[in-house]
Design a protein around this motif. Structure first.
Motif, PDB file in Angstrom:
ATOM      1  N   LEU A 171       0.829  -1.211   0.000  1.00  0.00           N
ATOM      2  CA  LEU A 171       0.000   0.000   0.000  1.00  0.00           C
ATOM      3  C   LEU A 171       0.856   1.251   0.000  1.00  0.00           C
ATOM      4  CD1 LEU A 171      -3.060  -0.678   2.336  1.00  0.00           C
ATOM      5  CD2 LEU A 171      -3.111   0.054  -0.055  1.00  0.00           C
ATOM      6  N   TYR A 172       1.940   1.210   0.789  1.00  0.00           N
ATOM      7  CA  TYR A 172       2.843   2.376   0.820  1.00  0.00           C
ATOM      8  C   TYR A 172       3.451   2.595  -0.563  1.00  0.00           C
ATOM      9  CZ  TYR A 172       6.788   5.419   1.694  1.00  0.00           C
ATOM     10  OH  TYR A 172       7.689   6.450   1.620  1.00  0.00           O
ATOM     11  N   GLY A 173       3.919   1.500  -1.172  1.00  0.00           N
ATOM     12  CA  GLY A 173       4.521   1.623  -2.502  1.00  0.00           C
ATOM     13  C   GLY A 173       3.524   2.137  -3.531  1.00  0.00           C
ATOM     14  N   ALA A 174       2.304   1.595  -3.497  1.00  0.00           N
ATOM     15  CA  ALA A 174       1.277   2.039  -4.438  1.00  0.00           C
ATOM     16  C   ALA A 174       0.886   3.487  -4.183  1.00  0.00           C
ATOM     17  CB  ALA A 174       0.051   1.132  -4.335  1.00  0.00           C
ATOM     18  N   SER A 175       0.797   3.867  -2.919  1.00  0.00           N
ATOM     19  CA  SER A 175       0.429   5.239  -2.561  1.00  0.00           C
ATOM     20  C   SER A 175       1.520   6.216  -2.985  1.00  0.00           C
ATOM     21  CB  SER A 175       0.190   5.346  -1.055  1.00  0.00           C
ATOM     22  OG  SER A 175      -0.853   4.507  -0.649  1.00  0.00           O
ATOM     23  N   SER A 176       2.770   5.820  -2.758  1.00  0.00           N
ATOM     24  CA  SER A 176       3.885   6.677  -3.155  1.00  0.00           C
ATOM     25  C   SER A 176       3.909   6.862  -4.668  1.00  0.00           C
ATOM     26  CB  SER A 176       5.202   6.058  -2.670  1.00  0.00           C
ATOM     27  OG  SER A 176       6.285   6.907  -2.947  1.00  0.00           O
ATOM     28  N   TYR A 177       3.645   5.769  -5.390  1.00  0.00           N
ATOM     29  CA  TYR A 177       3.588   5.851  -6.853  1.00  0.00           C
ATOM     30  C   TYR A 177       2.459   6.779  -7.289  1.00  0.00           C
ATOM     31  CZ  TYR A 177       2.702   4.609 -11.704  1.00  0.00           C
ATOM     32  OH  TYR A 177       2.482   4.676 -13.061  1.00  0.00           O
ATOM     33  N   MET A 178       1.284   6.617  -6.686  1.00  0.00           N
ATOM     34  CA  MET A 178       0.142   7.440  -7.065  1.00  0.00           C
ATOM     35  C   MET A 178       0.404   8.906  -6.770  1.00  0.00           C
ATOM     36  SD  MET A 178      -3.847   7.279  -5.845  1.00  0.00           S
ATOM     37  CE  MET A 178      -4.981   8.589  -6.332  1.00  0.00           C
ATOM     38  N   LEU A 179       1.034   9.188  -5.631  1.00  0.00           N
ATOM     39  CA  LEU A 179       1.307  10.576  -5.268  1.00  0.00           C
ATOM     40  C   LEU A 179       2.294  11.198  -6.250  1.00  0.00           C
ATOM     41  CD1 LEU A 179       0.369  12.494  -2.997  1.00  0.00           C
ATOM     42  CD2 LEU A 179       2.497  11.950  -1.801  1.00  0.00           C
ATOM     43  N   ASP A 180       3.354  10.435  -6.580  1.00  0.00           N
ATOM     44  CA  ASP A 180       4.329  10.956  -7.549  1.00  0.00           C
ATOM     45  C   ASP A 180       3.707  11.089  -8.930  1.00  0.00           C
ATOM     46  OD1 ASP A 180       6.263  11.036  -5.589  1.00  0.00           O
ATOM     47  OD2 ASP A 180       7.147   9.093  -6.116  1.00  0.00           O
ATOM     48  N   PRO A 228     -10.983   0.962  -7.368  1.00  0.00           N
ATOM     49  CA  PRO A 228     -11.895   1.700  -6.478  1.00  0.00           C
ATOM     50  C   PRO A 228     -11.100   2.688  -5.620  1.00  0.00           C
ATOM     51  CG  PRO A 228     -11.443  -0.459  -5.561  1.00  0.00           C
ATOM     52  CD  PRO A 228     -10.769  -0.436  -6.908  1.00  0.00           C
ATOM     53  N   SER A 229     -11.787   3.628  -5.039  1.00  0.00           N
ATOM     54  CA  SER A 229     -11.087   4.644  -4.242  1.00  0.00           C
ATOM     55  C   SER A 229     -10.501   4.069  -2.956  1.00  0.00           C
ATOM     56  CB  SER A 229     -12.016   5.812  -3.925  1.00  0.00           C
ATOM     57  OG  SER A 229     -13.163   5.364  -3.231  1.00  0.00           O
ATOM     58  N   PHE A 230     -11.186   3.104  -2.341  1.00  0.00           N
ATOM     59  CA  PHE A 230     -10.680   2.497  -1.104  1.00  0.00           C
ATOM     60  C   PHE A 230      -9.871   1.244  -1.432  1.00  0.00           C
ATOM     61  CE2 PHE A 230     -10.932  -0.420   2.482  1.00  0.00           C
ATOM     62  CZ  PHE A 230     -10.544   0.414   3.536  1.00  0.00           C
ATOM     63  N   PRO A 231      -8.683   1.080  -0.837  1.00  0.00           N
ATOM     64  CA  PRO A 231      -8.079   1.912   0.218  1.00  0.00           C
ATOM     65  C   PRO A 231      -7.036   2.895  -0.300  1.00  0.00           C
ATOM     66  CG  PRO A 231      -6.932  -0.165   0.116  1.00  0.00           C
ATOM     67  CD  PRO A 231      -7.969  -0.213  -0.981  1.00  0.00           C
ATOM     68  N   LEU A 232      -6.741   2.833  -1.621  1.00  0.00           N
ATOM     69  CA  LEU A 232      -5.596   3.574  -2.145  1.00  0.00           C
ATOM     70  C   LEU A 232      -5.741   5.083  -1.999  1.00  0.00           C
ATOM     71  CD1 LEU A 232      -2.859   3.169  -3.418  1.00  0.00           C
ATOM     72  CD2 LEU A 232      -3.945   3.132  -5.667  1.00  0.00           C
ATOM     73  N   ASN A 245      -7.332   6.635   0.323  1.00  0.00           N
ATOM     74  CA  ASN A 245      -7.168   6.957   1.740  1.00  0.00           C
ATOM     75  C   ASN A 245      -5.702   7.007   2.134  1.00  0.00           C
ATOM     76  OD1 ASN A 245      -9.713   5.263   1.192  1.00  0.00           O
ATOM     77  ND2 ASN A 245     -10.249   6.334   3.087  1.00  0.00           N
ATOM     78  N   THR A 246      -4.941   5.980   1.712  1.00  0.00           N
ATOM     79  CA  THR A 246      -3.531   5.937   2.090  1.00  0.00           C
ATOM     80  C   THR A 246      -2.719   7.000   1.360  1.00  0.00           C
ATOM     81  OG1 THR A 246      -3.207   4.179   0.443  1.00  0.00           O
ATOM     82  CG2 THR A 246      -3.577   3.499   2.725  1.00  0.00           C
ATOM     83  N   THR A 247      -3.068   7.285   0.101  1.00  0.00           N
ATOM     84  CA  THR A 247      -2.351   8.317  -0.649  1.00  0.00           C
ATOM     85  C   THR A 247      -2.638   9.704  -0.074  1.00  0.00           C
ATOM     86  OG1 THR A 247      -2.541   6.930  -2.621  1.00  0.00           O
ATOM     87  CG2 THR A 247      -1.851   9.206  -2.945  1.00  0.00           C
ATOM     88  N   SER A 248      -3.877   9.932   0.323  1.00  0.00           N
ATOM     89  CA  SER A 248      -4.243  11.193   0.959  1.00  0.00           C
ATOM     90  C   SER A 248      -3.461  11.401   2.257  1.00  0.00           C
ATOM     91  CB  SER A 248      -5.751  11.217   1.243  1.00  0.00           C
ATOM     92  OG  SER A 248      -6.126  12.411   1.886  1.00  0.00           O
ATOM     93  N   LEU A 249      -3.330  10.330   3.027  1.00  0.00           N
ATOM     94  CA  LEU A 249      -2.553  10.396   4.268  1.00  0.00           C
ATOM     95  C   LEU A 249      -1.090  10.684   3.964  1.00  0.00           C
ATOM     96  CD1 LEU A 249      -2.204  10.019   7.331  1.00  0.00           C
ATOM     97  CD2 LEU A 249      -2.005   7.552   6.910  1.00  0.00           C
ATOM     98  N   LEU A 250      -0.541  10.037   2.949  1.00  0.00           N
ATOM     99  CA  LEU A 250       0.849  10.266   2.569  1.00  0.00           C
ATOM    100  C   LEU A 250       1.059  11.697   2.089  1.00  0.00           C
ATOM    101  CD1 LEU A 250       3.629   8.954   2.277  1.00  0.00           C
ATOM    102  CD2 LEU A 250       2.966   8.246  -0.035  1.00  0.00           C
TER     103      LEU A 250
END
Length: 328
Positions: free
Chosen positions: A28-37, A231-235, A237-242
């Motif tokens: 999730l962290y890796g996917a969130s970091s990718y999405m944020l970048d 879907p929006s959950f959980p990615l 949520n975790t990307t928003s937090l990141l």
């Protein structure tokens, strides 16, 4: 012996569960970091040049060509830099009206664009309506410093500062202050709506938003489904937090529609009815959310995202002019 084997089996299950949980968190962290970048990253070397955007404007809006050639040939376009309260160096371009006037437009660009990418709207205000115009480069765009895109949320404070700069630059000795409209397209429209919900100086009189989104969350969730089928959950949520941990703001707080609810000054809402990138369905909730102050709406028939002016420039100009003049 049997109890020992059961205990060992239980330990193994616990460690497997813990291992899977750790793997899930890391994934999730890796996917969130990718999405944020992917969504907010915009290295300086990837930014399109001013010439790219000038040429694009000439190609897409050829009626602006003679005016653009003239203002650059005669050195009418000026650069200005300032250091924002947050500490970064910001840039804008500006040009005076053909005749001295207090009427001024602050024109705000969209996602991965820059000031010169809004020269067609500068043409509308400067050439057609006789306004002074200031076009800022938002954080992380054009010649402004910045290491990521703020999606029009934190940018609202910078645009308020640019409005102050425009007031200082354009008020002549005969005027105590300017009379300003803030006009944005796409992410610039989201910025404009975010500004509208804050306390703004009296010289900021009106807003024009063209194809802005209801919230950063809604826009990204839609793109996540459209581009990746997720879907929006959980990615989300975790990307928003990141995003909050890295940049100090979250997708869930960046709600332009809530800013519109607080807005009291006049606002014109524009949207192409074939827009799928910032869905046309977002227009009505935004328009309905504004319950205080004058409002108007212009639906650009057949237009996809951010090209309502290109497709309907005469009607677009007439609608903006009528909206501005209604305040007089």
């Amino acid at each position: 012996m049997k109890q020992r084997e059961n205990r060992k089996s239980c330990y193994i299950k616990v460690w497997i569960t813990l291992g899977m949980a750790v793997m899930l968190v890391l994934a999730l962290y890796g996917a969130s970091s990718y999405m944020l970048d992917y969504s907010l990253g915009y290295p300086k070397e990837e930014r399109m040049t001013a010439e790219h955007w000038k040429n694009r404007t000439r190609n897409e809006c050829p009626w602006t060509t003679a005016w653009m050639d003239s203002i650059y040939r005669n050195h009418c376009v000026k650069d200005t830099f300032l250091t924002m309260p947050s500490g970064y160096k910001a840039h804008a371009i500006f040009l005076y009206a053909p005749k001295a006037t207090a009427n001024t437009a602050v024109v705000v660009h969209g996602y991965k664009v820059r000031a010169e990418g809004m020269l067609h709207i500068a043409y509308l205000y400067n050439h057609d309506l006789g306004y002074n115009v200031l076009l800022p480069d938002l954080y992380g765009h054009g010649q402004s410093e910045g290491d990521h895109i703020q999606m029009g949320w934190q940018d609202r404070w910078d645009v308020i500062r640019w409005a102050e700069v425009a007031n200082d630059v354009f008020r002549a000795s005969r005027y105590s202050s300017t009379k300003q409209v803030i006009h944005g397209i796409s992410m610039g429209a989201a910025t404009t709506m975010a500004v509208s919900g804050e306390k703004t100086p009296d010289y900021v009189e009106m807003f024009v938003e063209d194809c802005g989104y209801t919230s950063v969350w809604d826009e990204f969730a839609g793109q996540l489904k459209e581009e990746f089928g997720l879907p929006s959950f959980p990615l989300m949520n975790t990307t928003s937090l990141l995003c909050r941990l890295r940049y100090g703001w979250s997708f869930s707080e960046a709600r332009q529609i809530e800013q519109v609810k607080k807005s009291t000054k006049p606002m014109l809402f524009i949207h192409g009815d074939k827009d799928a990138f910032v869905p046309y369905s977002m227009l009505r909730p935004l328009f309905d959310a504004k319950t205080k102050g004058r409002k108007a709406i212009f639906i650009a028939k057949g237009s996809v995202h951010a090209i309502a002016y290109r497709d309907h420039h005469k009607e677009y100009t007439a609608r903006v002019k009528a909206f501005l003049n209604a305040a007089e």
